[in-house]
Enzyme design. Sequence first.
Site, PDB file in Angstrom:
ATOM      1  N   LYS A 117       0.857  -1.193   0.000  1.00  0.00           N
ATOM      2  CA  LYS A 117       0.000   0.000   0.000  1.00  0.00           C
ATOM      3  C   LYS A 117       0.884   1.230   0.000  1.00  0.00           C
ATOM      4  O   LYS A 117       2.004   1.207   0.503  1.00  0.00           O
ATOM      5  CB  LYS A 117      -0.875   0.015   1.257  1.00  0.00           C
ATOM      6  CG  LYS A 117      -2.111   0.888   1.120  1.00  0.00           C
ATOM      7  CD  LYS A 117      -3.212   0.152   0.388  1.00  0.00           C
ATOM      8  CE  LYS A 117      -4.438   0.985   0.206  1.00  0.00           C
ATOM      9  NZ  LYS A 117      -5.560   0.187  -0.334  1.00  0.00           N
TER      10      LYS A 117
HETATM   11  P1  NAD Z   1     -13.324   7.570  -3.234  1.00  0.00           P
HETATM   12  O1  NAD Z   1     -12.366   8.673  -2.953  1.00  0.00           O
HETATM   13  O2  NAD Z   1     -13.751   7.301  -4.644  1.00  0.00           O
HETATM   14  O3  NAD Z   1     -14.692   7.818  -2.396  1.00  0.00           O
HETATM   15  C1  NAD Z   1     -14.729   7.979  -1.013  1.00  0.00           C
HETATM   16  C2  NAD Z   1     -16.136   8.466  -0.646  1.00  0.00           C
HETATM   17  O4  NAD Z   1     -16.278   8.468   0.769  1.00  0.00           O
HETATM   18  C3  NAD Z   1     -16.431   9.894  -1.114  1.00  0.00           C
HETATM   19  O5  NAD Z   1     -17.807   9.977  -1.467  1.00  0.00           O
HETATM   20  C4  NAD Z   1     -16.164  10.730   0.143  1.00  0.00           C
HETATM   21  O6  NAD Z   1     -16.858  11.977   0.152  1.00  0.00           O
HETATM   22  C5  NAD Z   1     -16.711   9.780   1.195  1.00  0.00           C
HETATM   23  N1  NAD Z   1     -16.199   9.984   2.550  1.00  0.00           N
HETATM   24  C6  NAD Z   1     -14.918  10.160   2.952  1.00  0.00           C
HETATM   25  N2  NAD Z   1     -14.884  10.294   4.294  1.00  0.00           N
HETATM   26  C7  NAD Z   1     -16.162  10.164   4.732  1.00  0.00           C
HETATM   27  C8  NAD Z   1     -16.765  10.200   6.009  1.00  0.00           C
HETATM   28  N3  NAD Z   1     -16.038  10.369   7.094  1.00  0.00           N
HETATM   29  N4  NAD Z   1     -18.121  10.027   6.080  1.00  0.00           N
HETATM   30  C9  NAD Z   1     -18.871   9.828   4.969  1.00  0.00           C
HETATM   31  N5  NAD Z   1     -18.338   9.781   3.728  1.00  0.00           N
HETATM   32  C10 NAD Z   1     -17.007   9.960   3.623  1.00  0.00           C
HETATM   33  O7  NAD Z   1     -12.693   6.284  -2.552  1.00  0.00           O
HETATM   34  P2  NAD Z   1     -13.022   4.756  -2.869  1.00  0.00           P
HETATM   35  O8  NAD Z   1     -12.075   4.265  -3.899  1.00  0.00           O
HETATM   36  O9  NAD Z   1     -14.497   4.592  -3.079  1.00  0.00           O
HETATM   37  O10 NAD Z   1     -12.579   4.069  -1.497  1.00  0.00           O
HETATM   38  C11 NAD Z   1     -13.451   4.001  -0.383  1.00  0.00           C
HETATM   39  C12 NAD Z   1     -12.959   2.905   0.560  1.00  0.00           C
HETATM   40  O11 NAD Z   1     -12.934   1.666  -0.140  1.00  0.00           O
HETATM   41  C13 NAD Z   1     -11.546   3.094   1.117  1.00  0.00           C
HETATM   42  O12 NAD Z   1     -11.493   2.542   2.414  1.00  0.00           O
HETATM   43  C14 NAD Z   1     -10.697   2.261   0.169  1.00  0.00           C
HETATM   44  O13 NAD Z   1      -9.474   1.845   0.772  1.00  0.00           O
HETATM   45  C15 NAD Z   1     -11.631   1.093  -0.054  1.00  0.00           C
HETATM   46  N6  NAD Z   1     -11.379   0.295  -1.257  1.00  0.00           N
HETATM   47  C16 NAD Z   1     -11.362   0.874  -2.502  1.00  0.00           C
HETATM   48  C17 NAD Z   1     -11.173   0.064  -3.621  1.00  0.00           C
HETATM   49  C18 NAD Z   1     -11.222   0.622  -5.025  1.00  0.00           C
HETATM   50  O14 NAD Z   1     -11.107  -0.166  -5.982  1.00  0.00           O
HETATM   51  N7  NAD Z   1     -11.435   1.922  -5.221  1.00  0.00           N
HETATM   52  C19 NAD Z   1     -10.949  -1.310  -3.471  1.00  0.00           C
HETATM   53  C20 NAD Z   1     -10.976  -1.864  -2.198  1.00  0.00           C
HETATM   54  C21 NAD Z   1     -11.200  -1.041  -1.110  1.00  0.00           C
END
Ligand code: NAD
Length: 428
Positions: A117
């Site tokens: 990561k």
């Molecule tokens: P992203 O940046 O596309 O979206 C994050 C979303 O969460 C946004 O809408 C943001 O406004 C919201 N957010 C952030 N903090 C918040 C809070 N405290 N309360 C409410 N909403 C909040 O990110 P993503 O890629 O969707 O990732 C989200 C999670 O999923 C992370 O933990 C990431 O590690 C995990 N994840 C992502 C992927 C991927 O393929 N993108 C894969 C596995 C895990």
Amino acid sequence: MSSGSAVATHAHNDEFNPFLSMQKGFDTAADHLGLEQGVRKVLSMPDRELTVNVPVLMDNGKVEVFTGHRVQHNTLRGPSKGGIRFSPDVDIDEVRALAAWMTWKCSVVNVPFGGGKGGVICDPRSMSIGEQERLTRRYTTAILDIIGPDRDVPAPDMNTNEQTMAWIMDTYSMHERKTSTAVVTGKPLSIGGSRGRLEATGRGVMISANEALKMIGLRPEDTRVVVQGAGNVGGLGAMLLHREGYRITSISDMYGYIVNERGLDMPAVLNHLREKRTLEGFDGADYSTDGKAQLELDCELLVPAATENQITTENVDRIKARLIVEGANGPTTAAASEALSKRGVTVVPDILANAGGVTVSYFEWVQDRMGYFWTEEIVNSRLEQIMVQAFAEVRQTSEKFGVDLRTGAYILSIGRVASVYRMRGIFS
Ligand code: NAD
């Protein structure tokens, strides 16, 4: 951290240290497996950590220095794999935990990768596109020696996207003097991306929810869903659940949430968000900025898909969902997870529920190396096959050991990594 976050005030409490949370899950599983001391020691520490301080020329002519990390937790099963996030909240314990979770996640779905990561401490919302590009290219150059298609393959995470991956790929390729698409995944289609990658994590969340519903005897049409986060995982996951017949009653972003008991029209919500960059003002739903309260809304299924430490000992007793599918990494603290398990709430853990992303990343890496690209139908059906099988294996493991799905997932994945370790032996 936003006012909507459930964790804002407890940064130094052990409960909120993601590495300790990960370690707790690891220790419980290691006890169940009777893991020998040597293997236990090796697997509880990251193989390698690199911290870099990179100078970036800002638009105002001044130079800023940004700190970034890349942690490779383990490479026993293959190159390390894992996202890079840009956020003011990045810290080394968080990156370490996320790297270890990637090792377990790749092992749960049985793709031939280890875990890694990366993170850069910055606030991309206050940076121009040019500043973000210069930061990405300089950070890539600083970690160049430890990444590569056969070493460590980054991907997008919070606040990084296809464009960021394109810059990383180009920077790496310029140094290598040849186009090397397989160095990152989550790229745009035109430069070696995979069909289906953008919504793969959300699709995996949907497949996990479908499997969990069968397990607890619920139907999608009887399932009210609250989704925290409206980004890649939350937004696209909610859209796919909506298409599958689930009733999405609430969705949030970092500023607030909307709610409508009769169900939200998800395509319209995502259009509104794209155009207005806020959920506020969406027609046909109430809006609130009290993000903590959203998690406590009445529903059958809660999908935390934003960030870590959202379900904690502070709010766990007020969570009403009977099923939680963890779209985010580490959204539930170890203590809250135990409390949910005691109450009989079914939790599909992050390392299984959000593994759709890394699975299609694996497909992307395979396609790049073959130079032969698959149709979206093939990608989606292979993803479904892998997710359904992983869910069944986690379920069987948890039944065999008499533990919850999270512990079952850890036992399955750590057992797989440990057996490779025994087979390979220690090079000396
Ligand atoms: P992203 O940046 O596309 O979206 C994050 C979303 O969460 C946004 O809408 C943001 O406004 C919201 N957010 C952030 N903090 C918040 C809070 N405290 N309360 C409410 N909403 C909040 O990110 P993503 O890629 O969707 O990732 C989200 C999670 O999923 C992370 O933990 C990431 O590690 C995990 N994840 C992502 C992927 C991927 O393929 N993108 C894969 C596995 C895990």
